[in-house]
Design a protein around this motif. Structure first.
Motif, PDB file in Angstrom:
ATOM      1  N   ALA A  58     -40.720   5.347  12.152  1.00  0.00           N
ATOM      2  CA  ALA A  58     -40.844   3.936  11.783  1.00  0.00           C
ATOM      3  C   ALA A  58     -41.322   3.781  10.342  1.00  0.00           C
ATOM      4  CB  ALA A  58     -41.788   3.226  12.746  1.00  0.00           C
ATOM      5  N   ALA A  59     -42.175   4.699   9.894  1.00  0.00           N
ATOM      6  CA  ALA A  59     -42.755   4.579   8.562  1.00  0.00           C
ATOM      7  C   ALA A  59     -41.883   5.200   7.464  1.00  0.00           C
ATOM      8  CB  ALA A  59     -44.133   5.238   8.536  1.00  0.00           C
ATOM      9  N   LEU A  60     -41.248   6.351   7.738  1.00  0.00           N
ATOM     10  CA  LEU A  60     -40.581   7.112   6.686  1.00  0.00           C
ATOM     11  C   LEU A  60     -39.069   6.922   6.612  1.00  0.00           C
ATOM     12  CD1 LEU A  60     -42.501  10.500   7.054  1.00  0.00           C
ATOM     13  CD2 LEU A  60     -42.895   8.706   5.366  1.00  0.00           C
ATOM     14  N   ALA A  61     -38.446   6.580   7.723  1.00  0.00           N
ATOM     15  CA  ALA A  61     -36.988   6.460   7.725  1.00  0.00           C
ATOM     16  C   ALA A  61     -36.566   5.163   7.036  1.00  0.00           C
ATOM     17  CB  ALA A  61     -36.465   6.488   9.158  1.00  0.00           C
ATOM     18  N   LEU A  77     -31.277  13.545   7.566  1.00  0.00           N
ATOM     19  CA  LEU A  77     -32.388  14.368   8.064  1.00  0.00           C
ATOM     20  C   LEU A  77     -32.127  15.857   7.889  1.00  0.00           C
ATOM     21  CD1 LEU A  77     -33.138  12.447  11.368  1.00  0.00           C
ATOM     22  CD2 LEU A  77     -34.625  12.595   9.377  1.00  0.00           C
ATOM     23  N   GLY A  78     -30.878  16.245   7.663  1.00  0.00           N
ATOM     24  CA  GLY A  78     -30.537  17.658   7.516  1.00  0.00           C
ATOM     25  C   GLY A  78     -30.265  18.323   8.848  1.00  0.00           C
ATOM     26  N   LEU A  79     -29.726  17.584   9.799  1.00  0.00           N
ATOM     27  CA  LEU A  79     -29.484  18.124  11.139  1.00  0.00           C
ATOM     28  C   LEU A  79     -28.006  18.290  11.471  1.00  0.00           C
ATOM     29  CD1 LEU A  79     -32.180  16.161  13.151  1.00  0.00           C
ATOM     30  CD2 LEU A  79     -32.081  18.630  12.795  1.00  0.00           C
ATOM     31  N   MET A  98     -30.791  19.994   4.421  1.00  0.00           N
ATOM     32  CA  MET A  98     -30.898  19.424   3.085  1.00  0.00           C
ATOM     33  C   MET A  98     -31.369  17.983   3.125  1.00  0.00           C
ATOM     34  SD  MET A  98     -27.572  21.062   1.290  1.00  0.00           S
ATOM     35  CE  MET A  98     -28.112  20.681  -0.352  1.00  0.00           C
ATOM     36  N   GLY A  99     -32.221  17.647   4.059  1.00  0.00           N
ATOM     37  CA  GLY A  99     -32.629  16.262   4.186  1.00  0.00           C
ATOM     38  C   GLY A  99     -34.130  16.096   4.218  1.00  0.00           C
ATOM     39  N   LEU A 103     -39.475  14.634   8.985  1.00  0.00           N
ATOM     40  CA  LEU A 103     -38.887  14.037  10.176  1.00  0.00           C
ATOM     41  C   LEU A 103     -38.015  15.043  10.919  1.00  0.00           C
ATOM     42  CD1 LEU A 103     -37.965  10.479   8.857  1.00  0.00           C
ATOM     43  CD2 LEU A 103     -39.924  11.169  10.236  1.00  0.00           C
ATOM     44  N   ARG A 104     -37.261  15.874  10.173  1.00  0.00           N
ATOM     45  CA  ARG A 104     -36.434  16.901  10.810  1.00  0.00           C
ATOM     46  C   ARG A 104     -37.308  17.849  11.623  1.00  0.00           C
ATOM     47  NH1 ARG A 104     -34.079  18.940   6.615  1.00  0.00           N
ATOM     48  NH2 ARG A 104     -35.555  20.621   6.271  1.00  0.00           N
ATOM     49  N   ARG A 105     -38.421  18.263  11.050  1.00  0.00           N
ATOM     50  CA  ARG A 105     -39.327  19.180  11.744  1.00  0.00           C
ATOM     51  C   ARG A 105     -39.891  18.534  13.013  1.00  0.00           C
ATOM     52  NH1 ARG A 105     -43.319  21.152   7.761  1.00  0.00           N
ATOM     53  NH2 ARG A 105     -41.638  22.531   7.190  1.00  0.00           N
ATOM     54  N   LEU A 106     -40.281  17.269  12.925  1.00  0.00           N
ATOM     55  CA  LEU A 106     -40.820  16.584  14.104  1.00  0.00           C
ATOM     56  C   LEU A 106     -39.765  16.453  15.204  1.00  0.00           C
ATOM     57  CD1 LEU A 106     -42.963  13.797  12.406  1.00  0.00           C
ATOM     58  CD2 LEU A 106     -43.812  15.743  13.734  1.00  0.00           C
TER      59      LEU A 106
END
Length: 170
Positions: A58-61, A77-79, A98-99, A103-106
């Motif tokens: 909600a905060a970063l995207a 997100l690099g997925l 490459m994103g 968020l990708r890690r979470l």
């Protein structure tokens, strides 16, 4: 234990206890914010997304309208897999990574928990996940599930509503 080491270890133990208390306090704050934010609350209906991931999304995207479809959000997100296609042959490579790293890690951590749970319980409510686990190695399934989750997140952010579990074919 040597007498000279006792004061140093005691100090380090007190530091760890202090950090544990601060982490618990921050977890409570994140949980409170996730319950108060309507978008985070909707995102937490998706399996593998908890309060930390929901508030981070909600905060970063960026706004969901930034992307035409869910694949664009997953690529941000690099997925998504790298495409090395030519002519009529489609070749998909490894995940681009490459994103947006956090968020990708979470999302991968959440997908990892969902896959571990599915492997331990045997049967899942999601037929797609069951089929993937039968055919593919676990790490590939985790990243594929994170990609699928990212697309679901985009759909919920773009169109509203809450996540509905897919129906099991009879």
């Amino acid at each position: 234990m040597p007498e000279a080491a006792r004061p140093i270890l005691s100090f380090l133990l007190e530091q760890l206890r202090s950090l544990d208390a601060r982490v618990a306090e921050l977890d409570r704050e994140i949980g409170r914010r996730a319950r108060e934010d309507a978008e985070a609350k909707r995102l937490m209906t998706i399996p593998g997304i908890g309060p930390i991931t929901a508030t981070a999304l909600a905060a970063l995207a960026p706004s969901a309208q930034t992307f035409k479809r869910g694949r664009g959000f997953a690529a941000w997100l690099g997925l998504t897999p790298l495409q090395r296609s030519s002519g009529s042959k489609q070749k998909l490579g490894e995940t681009s990574r490459m994103g947006e790293r956090t968020l990708r890690r979470l999302l991968i951590i959440g997908a990892s928990a969902a896959v571990r749970w599915a492997m331990r319980k045997g049967a899942t409510g999601d037929p797609w996940l069951s089929r993937m686990l039968e055919r593919k190695p676990p790490m590939l399934v985790i990243v594929a599930l994170a990609n699928k989750t990212a697309r679901i997140v985009w759909a919920l952010m773009a169109k509203g509503g809450t996540y509905r579990t897919p129906a099991i074919a009879g």
